[in-house]
Design a protein around this motif. Structure first.
Motif, short mmCIF file in Angstrom:
data_model
loop_
_atom_site.label_atom_id
_atom_site.label_comp_id
_atom_site.label_asym_id
_atom_site.label_seq_id
_atom_site.Cartn_x
_atom_site.Cartn_y
_atom_site.Cartn_z
N LEU A 260 -3.56 -14.88 -16.03
CA LEU A 260 -3.82 -14.52 -17.42
C LEU A 260 -5.32 -14.48 -17.67
O LEU A 260 -6.04 -15.44 -17.40
CB LEU A 260 -3.16 -15.55 -18.35
N GLU A 277 -5.70 -12.87 -22.89
CA GLU A 277 -4.99 -11.61 -23.12
C GLU A 277 -3.61 -11.93 -23.69
O GLU A 277 -3.05 -13.01 -23.47
CB GLU A 277 -4.86 -10.82 -21.81
N TRP A 278 -3.08 -10.99 -24.44
CA TRP A 278 -1.78 -11.17 -25.09
C TRP A 278 -0.68 -10.66 -24.16
O TRP A 278 -0.77 -9.55 -23.62
CB TRP A 278 -1.76 -10.39 -26.40
N ALA A 279 0.35 -11.47 -23.97
CA ALA A 279 1.49 -11.09 -23.12
C ALA A 279 2.66 -10.75 -24.05
O ALA A 279 3.27 -11.64 -24.65
CB ALA A 279 1.86 -12.21 -22.17
N GLN A 280 2.97 -9.46 -24.14
CA GLN A 280 3.93 -8.99 -25.14
C GLN A 280 5.33 -9.56 -24.94
O GLN A 280 6.05 -9.83 -25.90
CB GLN A 280 4.01 -7.46 -25.11
N THR A 283 7.11 -15.55 -22.06
CA THR A 283 7.22 -16.14 -20.73
C THR A 283 8.34 -15.50 -19.92
O THR A 283 9.28 -14.89 -20.48
CB THR A 283 7.50 -17.65 -20.81
N LEU A 328 3.57 -15.68 -17.78
CA LEU A 328 3.68 -14.77 -18.92
C LEU A 328 3.91 -13.34 -18.43
O LEU A 328 3.46 -12.98 -17.32
CB LEU A 328 2.41 -14.84 -19.77
N MET A 329 4.58 -12.53 -19.24
CA MET A 329 4.93 -11.17 -18.84
C MET A 329 4.34 -10.15 -19.81
O MET A 329 4.46 -10.29 -21.02
CB MET A 329 6.46 -11.02 -18.81
N THR A 330 3.71 -9.13 -19.26
CA THR A 330 3.14 -8.06 -20.08
C THR A 330 4.23 -7.05 -20.45
O THR A 330 5.37 -7.13 -19.98
CB THR A 330 2.03 -7.33 -19.32
N LYS A 336 1.78 -12.89 -15.19
CA LYS A 336 0.45 -13.50 -15.29
C LYS A 336 0.60 -15.02 -15.23
O LYS A 336 1.25 -15.62 -16.11
CB LYS A 336 -0.23 -13.11 -16.60
N TYR A 338 -0.28 -18.68 -15.91
CA TYR A 338 -1.11 -19.31 -16.95
C TYR A 338 -0.77 -20.78 -17.05
O TYR A 338 -0.01 -21.32 -16.26
CB TYR A 338 -0.93 -18.58 -18.28
#
Length: 512
Positions: A260, A277-280, A283, A328-330, A336, A338
């Motif tokens: 991340l 960064e933002w993960a849309q 998790t 985390l998942m985009t 990502k 984190y």
């Protein structure tokens, strides 16, 4: 030199002159043993040298016990110098094994041939020193040469793959992180971005739920920074807050696209925030709870997580808390890594969970469960990754119907979760994925396969099913009820009597 000669000729206990040398040799020998027993890579080569070095201890012990019989050679100046040479060779072996046993040491060797040449030289120097000291017990013979050849053949084949896998750009990063770590308390570090609060804009659209996540001190709010969606996580301004050096390391790690990204620090309403960064898609755990992830997508996710972990290993950092909840998942389903709150350097203090049991135990290695205060190693990280792979495969937390004390008893005795795929799971996946998990959660730590080996196996599996990929993302995620990958066909709601729980798992699971 004259002083040495005089000391050797003094009447009395000649071993007193050799005692500092013997102590130095024993210290180096113990270091070599420690390095080789913890070797993550090139284990066969390390063990071949370790076999020699262990015999050295026996020879030195015999020399001390038979000091009267050996007195004449001990008073020989040439013999004394040979002992010095012997210690030098041991130190060379220590440096060599330390280099090839850890991923960050590979950069000293441009190709596998260099590893072999150095091994051959060290072996010859060692055997010559042993001959010079009349330590004939460890002189190389045909059997030893056979062992050496097998060790080189097996390890160097893997080493060639390792060299192709390693990102050479990480070498500089490793040095930078090491420098920051060694100077972490200095005020001169200025590598952390300070973001002007004016540049953190409110999103123009979106639901309230999507713009704010978490509770209490873990709340995260969405903002727009340089046209990018970012997550702003609060940290207390009444306390010392994160050290600048640690934040700078976090920025360095962000150079890996599988970790991340950390943009820097700022303020929102006069509260300090760290900007990520933002993960849309939130998790990985939240994702698999809502959607059924198809197998070809799971393999790609696992592969990219592993790439991030290899990157961390090259930087000599252990995450300490691997599970799908910390991935985390985009929007495009890129994982990502984190949550580095428990992360430590290889040489740092281990993370201790104390005597209180917590949910992290579900992913914890048996050696850590046996002694919560024991050192957390790469082998522990590999075990946790195997449990993450299992969790991803079957889309549920490990041992979900077991109490924590039962999990501890189960895992420390060699029991594991069941690996049983549904009928819908592609044949290309079943054996390969099971082999990776089984090789990663073995009971004896150094028998677990390395991160680079796992990476190689995942890449091979990914390439074998890449034809199944479709750029259309909705095809990769479906309602869980559809169960397109067959993972939910496994009955995870096991109702087993308490007295039989461990025996059941030890019989039913794949324990290698």
């Amino acid at each position: 030199m004259a002083e040495v000669k005089e000391a050797l000729n003094v009447v009395g206990d000649i071993m007193g002159t050799y005692l500092p040398l013997i102590q130095s040799a024993i210290i180096v020998i113990n270091k070599i043993i420690e390095i080789c027993e913890a070797a993550e890579y090139n284990q066969n080569i390390c063990n071949s040298l370790l076999d020699r070095v262990k015999l050295t201890s026996t020879a030195i012990d015999s020399l001390q016990r038979r000091k009267q019989r050996n007195e004449s050679k001990l008073r020989n100046e040439v013999y004394y110098q040979a002992f010095h040479k012997f210690i030098y060779v041991l130190k060379e072996i220590e440096t060599y094994t330390a280099d090839i046993s850890k991923i960050h040491g590979f950069r000293k060797y441009a190709k596998a041939l260099t590893i072999k040449e150095k091994f051959v030289k060290l072996s010859k120097d060692y055997d010559k020193s042993m001959n010079d000291l009349h330590f004939t017990i460890a002189v190389a013979n045909e059997e030893q040469r056979r062992i050496d050849d097998e060790a080189l053949t097996e390890d160097l084949a893997e080493f060639d793959k390792y060299l192709k896998t390693i990102d050479r750009k990480v070498d500089d990063l490793h040095d930078e992180i090491k420098y920051i770590k060694n100077h972490i308390n200095e005020k001169s570090l200025h590598g952390v971005n300070k973001i002007d609060p004016k540049n953190l804009e409110l999103p123009s659209q979106g639901t309230a739920d999507d713009e704010r996540r978490g509770k209490n001190s873990n709340v995260v709010v969405k903002r727009i920074f340089k046209a990018q969606e970012v997550a702003c996580k609060s940290f207390s301004t009444t306390e010392e807050g994160p050290k600048e050096g640690h934040l700078e390391i976090l920025m360095k790690l962000s150079e890996c696209k599988h970790i991340l990204r950390f943009y820097g620090i700022s303020k929102i309403d006069n509260n300090g925030v760290m900007v990520f960064e933002w993960a849309q898609r939130k998790t990985l755990k939240e994702l698999y709870e809502k959607k059924d992830i198809q197998w070809h997508c799971k393999v790609r996710i696992a592969l990219n997580i592993c790439r991030g972990l290899v990157f961390l290993q090259q930087a000599e950092i252990l995450h300490h808390d691997l599970k799908c909840e910390n991935i985390l998942m985009t929007q495009t389903l890129e994982p990502k890594i984190y949550n580095f709150e428990l992360a430590r350097y290889y040489s740092g203090n281990t993370t201790s969970i104390g005597s209180e049991m917590n949910d992290t135990m579900r992913w914890m290695a048996p050696e850590k469960l046996s002694n919560y205060n024991s050192r957390y190693t790469t082998w522990c990280e590999i075990f946790s990754f195997s449990m993450l792979l299992w969790e991803l495969a079957f889309e549920k937390i490990p041992y979900r119907n077991l109490k924590l004390e039962k999990i501890k008893a189960l895992v420390t005795k060699g029991g594991r979760e069941i690996i049983k795929f549904g009928k819908s799971t592609p044949e290309e996946v079943q054996e390969a994925y099971k082999k990776i998990i089984s090789g990663s959660w073995k009971q004896i730590p150094h028998e677990r396969i390395s991160f680079l080996k796992i990476l190689s196996m995942l890449e091979e599996l990914h390439n074998s099913i890449i034809h199944m990929f479709d750029a259309n993302l909705p095809d990769l995620l479906d309602n869980e009820a559809l169960d397109l990958d067959g993972s939910n066909e496994v009955n995870g709601d096991l109702d087993i009597p308490d007295d039989d729980i461990c025996d059941y798992f030890l019989v039913q699971t794949y324990v290698l």
